[in-house]
Write a protein that holds these residues in place. Sequence first.
Motif, PDB file in Angstrom:
ATOM      1  N   LEU A  75     -14.946  10.958 -12.658  1.00  0.00           N
ATOM      2  CA  LEU A  75     -15.315  11.262 -11.184  1.00  0.00           C
ATOM      3  C   LEU A  75     -16.202  12.513 -11.111  1.00  0.00           C
ATOM      4  O   LEU A  75     -17.105  12.604 -10.420  1.00  0.00           O
ATOM      5  CB  LEU A  75     -14.400  11.325 -10.118  1.00  0.00           C
ATOM      6  N   HIS A 107      -1.036   5.351  -6.885  1.00  0.00           N
ATOM      7  CA  HIS A 107      -2.476   5.454  -6.494  1.00  0.00           C
ATOM      8  C   HIS A 107      -3.107   6.801  -6.956  1.00  0.00           C
ATOM      9  O   HIS A 107      -3.872   6.953  -7.774  1.00  0.00           O
ATOM     10  CB  HIS A 107      -2.799   4.791  -5.373  1.00  0.00           C
ATOM     11  N   ARG A 156       1.039  -1.218   0.032  1.00  0.00           N
ATOM     12  CA  ARG A 156       0.122   0.076   0.171  1.00  0.00           C
ATOM     13  C   ARG A 156       0.793   1.279   0.275  1.00  0.00           C
ATOM     14  O   ARG A 156       0.722   2.156  -0.853  1.00  0.00           O
ATOM     15  CB  ARG A 156      -1.005  -0.130   1.355  1.00  0.00           C
ATOM     16  N   THR A 159      -3.736  -5.359  -7.102  1.00  0.00           N
ATOM     17  CA  THR A 159      -3.873  -3.863  -7.791  1.00  0.00           C
ATOM     18  C   THR A 159      -5.187  -3.705  -8.286  1.00  0.00           C
ATOM     19  O   THR A 159      -6.023  -2.882  -8.100  1.00  0.00           O
ATOM     20  CB  THR A 159      -2.869  -3.550  -8.645  1.00  0.00           C
ATOM     21  N   ILE A 182     -16.840   3.986  -5.206  1.00  0.00           N
ATOM     22  CA  ILE A 182     -16.815   5.530  -5.490  1.00  0.00           C
ATOM     23  C   ILE A 182     -17.371   5.516  -6.940  1.00  0.00           C
ATOM     24  O   ILE A 182     -18.435   6.172  -7.186  1.00  0.00           O
ATOM     25  CB  ILE A 182     -15.955   6.110  -5.167  1.00  0.00           C
ATOM     26  N   ILE A 183     -16.659   4.743  -7.965  1.00  0.00           N
ATOM     27  CA  ILE A 183     -16.947   4.833  -9.414  1.00  0.00           C
ATOM     28  C   ILE A 183     -18.415   4.434  -9.558  1.00  0.00           C
ATOM     29  O   ILE A 183     -18.942   5.036 -10.357  1.00  0.00           O
ATOM     30  CB  ILE A 183     -15.855   3.893 -10.078  1.00  0.00           C
ATOM     31  N   PHE A 237      -5.844   4.596 -18.930  1.00  0.00           N
ATOM     32  CA  PHE A 237      -6.632   5.827 -18.881  1.00  0.00           C
ATOM     33  C   PHE A 237      -6.220   6.915 -19.778  1.00  0.00           C
ATOM     34  O   PHE A 237      -6.622   7.780 -20.257  1.00  0.00           O
ATOM     35  CB  PHE A 237      -6.514   6.295 -17.515  1.00  0.00           C
ATOM     36  N   ASN A 254      -2.214   0.638 -15.888  1.00  0.00           N
ATOM     37  CA  ASN A 254      -3.615   1.211 -15.535  1.00  0.00           C
ATOM     38  C   ASN A 254      -3.666   2.610 -16.105  1.00  0.00           C
ATOM     39  O   ASN A 254      -4.536   2.863 -16.800  1.00  0.00           O
ATOM     40  CB  ASN A 254      -4.086   0.981 -14.006  1.00  0.00           C
ATOM     41  N   LYS A 266     -11.504  -7.257   2.879  1.00  0.00           N
ATOM     42  CA  LYS A 266     -10.160  -6.706   2.620  1.00  0.00           C
ATOM     43  C   LYS A 266      -9.318  -7.294   3.770  1.00  0.00           C
ATOM     44  O   LYS A 266      -8.118  -7.136   3.552  1.00  0.00           O
ATOM     45  CB  LYS A 266     -10.446  -5.242   2.354  1.00  0.00           C
ATOM     46  N   LEU A 278      -8.315  -5.381  -5.438  1.00  0.00           N
ATOM     47  CA  LEU A 278      -8.555  -4.562  -3.900  1.00  0.00           C
ATOM     48  C   LEU A 278      -8.872  -3.211  -4.310  1.00  0.00           C
ATOM     49  O   LEU A 278      -9.529  -2.623  -3.592  1.00  0.00           O
ATOM     50  CB  LEU A 278      -7.222  -4.577  -3.027  1.00  0.00           C
ATOM     51  N   GLY A 279      -8.544  -2.574  -5.561  1.00  0.00           N
ATOM     52  CA  GLY A 279      -9.197  -1.445  -5.914  1.00  0.00           C
ATOM     53  C   GLY A 279     -10.516  -1.348  -6.230  1.00  0.00           C
ATOM     54  O   GLY A 279     -11.194  -0.550  -5.823  1.00  0.00           O
ATOM     55  N   ALA A 304      -3.211   7.875 -10.342  1.00  0.00           N
ATOM     56  CA  ALA A 304      -4.301   6.950 -11.152  1.00  0.00           C
ATOM     57  C   ALA A 304      -5.653   7.920 -10.979  1.00  0.00           C
ATOM     58  O   ALA A 304      -6.266   8.042 -11.910  1.00  0.00           O
ATOM     59  CB  ALA A 304      -4.362   5.517 -10.901  1.00  0.00           C
ATOM     60  N   GLU A 305      -5.822   8.215  -9.661  1.00  0.00           N
ATOM     61  CA  GLU A 305      -7.028   8.859  -9.107  1.00  0.00           C
ATOM     62  C   GLU A 305      -7.159  10.174  -9.939  1.00  0.00           C
ATOM     63  O   GLU A 305      -8.279  10.740 -10.373  1.00  0.00           O
ATOM     64  CB  GLU A 305      -7.013   9.121  -7.767  1.00  0.00           C
ATOM     65  N   ARG A 337      -5.684  -8.898   3.190  1.00  0.00           N
ATOM     66  CA  ARG A 337      -4.327  -8.363   3.424  1.00  0.00           C
ATOM     67  C   ARG A 337      -3.602  -9.367   4.354  1.00  0.00           C
ATOM     68  O   ARG A 337      -2.242  -9.190   4.435  1.00  0.00           O
ATOM     69  CB  ARG A 337      -4.800  -6.911   4.503  1.00  0.00           C
TER      70      ARG A 337
HETATM   71  C1  HEM Z   1     -10.487   6.831  -9.884  1.00  0.00           C
HETATM   72  C2  HEM Z   1     -10.671   6.725  -8.806  1.00  0.00           C
HETATM   73  C3  HEM Z   1     -10.116   6.085  -7.471  1.00  0.00           C
HETATM   74  C4  HEM Z   1     -10.785   6.409  -6.278  1.00  0.00           C
HETATM   75  C5  HEM Z   1     -11.717   7.419  -5.999  1.00  0.00           C
HETATM   76  C6  HEM Z   1      -9.937   5.396  -5.299  1.00  0.00           C
HETATM   77  C7  HEM Z   1     -10.203   5.434  -4.265  1.00  0.00           C
HETATM   78  C8  HEM Z   1      -9.698   4.554  -3.271  1.00  0.00           C
HETATM   79  C9  HEM Z   1      -9.956   4.547  -1.650  1.00  0.00           C
HETATM   80  C10 HEM Z   1     -10.860   5.443  -0.952  1.00  0.00           C
HETATM   81  C11 HEM Z   1      -9.276   3.489  -1.104  1.00  0.00           C
HETATM   82  C12 HEM Z   1      -9.205   3.002   0.316  1.00  0.00           C
HETATM   83  C13 HEM Z   1      -9.966   2.155   0.740  1.00  0.00           C
HETATM   84  C14 HEM Z   1      -9.927   1.260   1.989  1.00  0.00           C
HETATM   85  O1  HEM Z   1      -9.029   1.878   2.752  1.00  0.00           O
HETATM   86  O2  HEM Z   1     -10.343   0.391   2.280  1.00  0.00           O
HETATM   87  C15 HEM Z   1      -8.543   2.817  -2.265  1.00  0.00           C
HETATM   88  C16 HEM Z   1      -7.676   1.732  -2.273  1.00  0.00           C
HETATM   89  C17 HEM Z   1      -7.055   1.049  -3.308  1.00  0.00           C
HETATM   90  N1  HEM Z   1      -7.245   1.337  -4.496  1.00  0.00           N
HETATM   91 FE1  HEM Z   1      -8.260   3.149  -5.194  1.00  0.00          FE
HETATM   92  N2  HEM Z   1      -9.288   4.681  -6.225  1.00  0.00           N
HETATM   93  C18 HEM Z   1      -9.227   4.917  -7.420  1.00  0.00           C
HETATM   94  C19 HEM Z   1      -8.641   4.406  -8.570  1.00  0.00           C
HETATM   95  C20 HEM Z   1      -7.879   3.122  -8.325  1.00  0.00           C
HETATM   96  C21 HEM Z   1      -7.346   2.649  -9.597  1.00  0.00           C
HETATM   97  C22 HEM Z   1      -7.273   3.021 -10.884  1.00  0.00           C
HETATM   98  C23 HEM Z   1      -6.549   1.517  -9.047  1.00  0.00           C
HETATM   99  C24 HEM Z   1      -5.603   0.412  -9.553  1.00  0.00           C
HETATM  100  C25 HEM Z   1      -5.935   0.151 -10.845  1.00  0.00           C
HETATM  101  C26 HEM Z   1      -6.692   1.582  -7.311  1.00  0.00           C
HETATM  102  C27 HEM Z   1      -6.239   0.428  -6.361  1.00  0.00           C
HETATM  103  C28 HEM Z   1      -6.409   0.601  -5.263  1.00  0.00           C
HETATM  104  C29 HEM Z   1      -5.925  -0.487  -4.443  1.00  0.00           C
HETATM  105  C30 HEM Z   1      -5.181  -1.647  -4.601  1.00  0.00           C
HETATM  106  C31 HEM Z   1      -6.458  -0.076  -3.170  1.00  0.00           C
HETATM  107  C32 HEM Z   1      -5.977  -0.730  -1.911  1.00  0.00           C
HETATM  108  C33 HEM Z   1      -5.097  -0.123  -0.898  1.00  0.00           C
HETATM  109  C34 HEM Z   1      -4.798  -0.871   0.366  1.00  0.00           C
HETATM  110  O3  HEM Z   1      -5.470  -0.855   1.088  1.00  0.00           O
HETATM  111  O4  HEM Z   1      -3.653  -1.651   0.370  1.00  0.00           O
HETATM  112  N3  HEM Z   1      -7.474   2.700  -7.283  1.00  0.00           N
HETATM  113  N4  HEM Z   1      -8.892   3.497  -3.554  1.00  0.00           N
END
Ligand code: HEM
Length: 223
Positions: free
Chosen positions: A35, A22, A15, A131, A142-143, A212, A208, A175, A134-135, A25-26, A179
């Motif tokens: 978004l 991350h 993480r 990646t 949210i998406i 985009f 990724n 999740k 979990l994402g 990407a966002e 982990r």
């Molecule tokens: C576009 C908007 C995105 C938003 C708003 C977003 C938002 C978030 C949020 C809020 C979390 C935390 C959730 C938690 O703590 O349980 C998270 C975790 C994660 N996101 Fe995103 N994300 C986005 C895009 C992406 C993309 C494109 C990827 C990869 C392809 C990605 C991969 C991940 C991963 C792997 C985690 C887990 C992190 C961990 O706790 O180990 N996200 N995301």
Amino acid sequence: MPSPEQPAPFSTVLRTASSEEHEAAEQSSFMSHLLGGRLGVEAYADLTGQLWFVYRALEGRNAELADHPVAGPFIDPALLRSAAIERDLRHLRGPDWRTGLEPLPATAAYVARVEELAAGWPAGYLAHHYTRYLGDLSGGQIIRGIAEKTWGFERKGDGVHFYVFEDVANPAAFKRDYRAKLDAAGLALDEVERRRVVEECKRAFTLNGAVFRDLDARYPLSA
Ligand code: HEM
């Protein structure tokens, strides 16, 4: 508490190591437009189509990977997305959804990497599994909300099945377990291999990001 000799839990390492990627990407142009509710439904349909290629690669070798000591514990039918994406594509593109659906160059490169790892380096494949899935269980939610609001899809219905994990009753608990499995996988790998997996995780985010960028070029917004 981890002592100085003990490595940080692998889930934390992944993480932390990928947090900048991350954020990138966002904040990518395509994701920001999505978004912000500024894209047409055809851009969303295209994203969904590209994801179909990615998940076909991620899930195509599940049967073999299930027996692997490191990747095996992560192979879980509750995560499978291919059928859900196909339902969405039927809604978004019609019954002939497969006709004319082609991977963008960045998608083809991403798929090639996932296929290579699924066949030859399952620990590296795990970086991609983490990646994406979990994402999807996190930001994907949210998406989904934005897609429902922007294009009027039924809540958790046609168009957004990809983001709905029917068989994951409690995503937060799922999740946590995931982990814990990552931490166990980290302990089973030596330091060199752990570092390689971390690098692969960053690469997964970069791949990724490239998709985009290709999508952004296809659906440019004037300011
Ligand atoms: C576009 C908007 C995105 C938003 C708003 C977003 C938002 C978030 C949020 C809020 C979390 C935390 C959730 C938690 O703590 O349980 C998270 C975790 C994660 N996101 Fe995103 N994300 C986005 C895009 C992406 C993309 C494109 C990827 C990869 C392809 C990605 C991969 C991940 C991963 C792997 C985690 C887990 C992190 C961990 O706790 O180990 N996200 N995301």
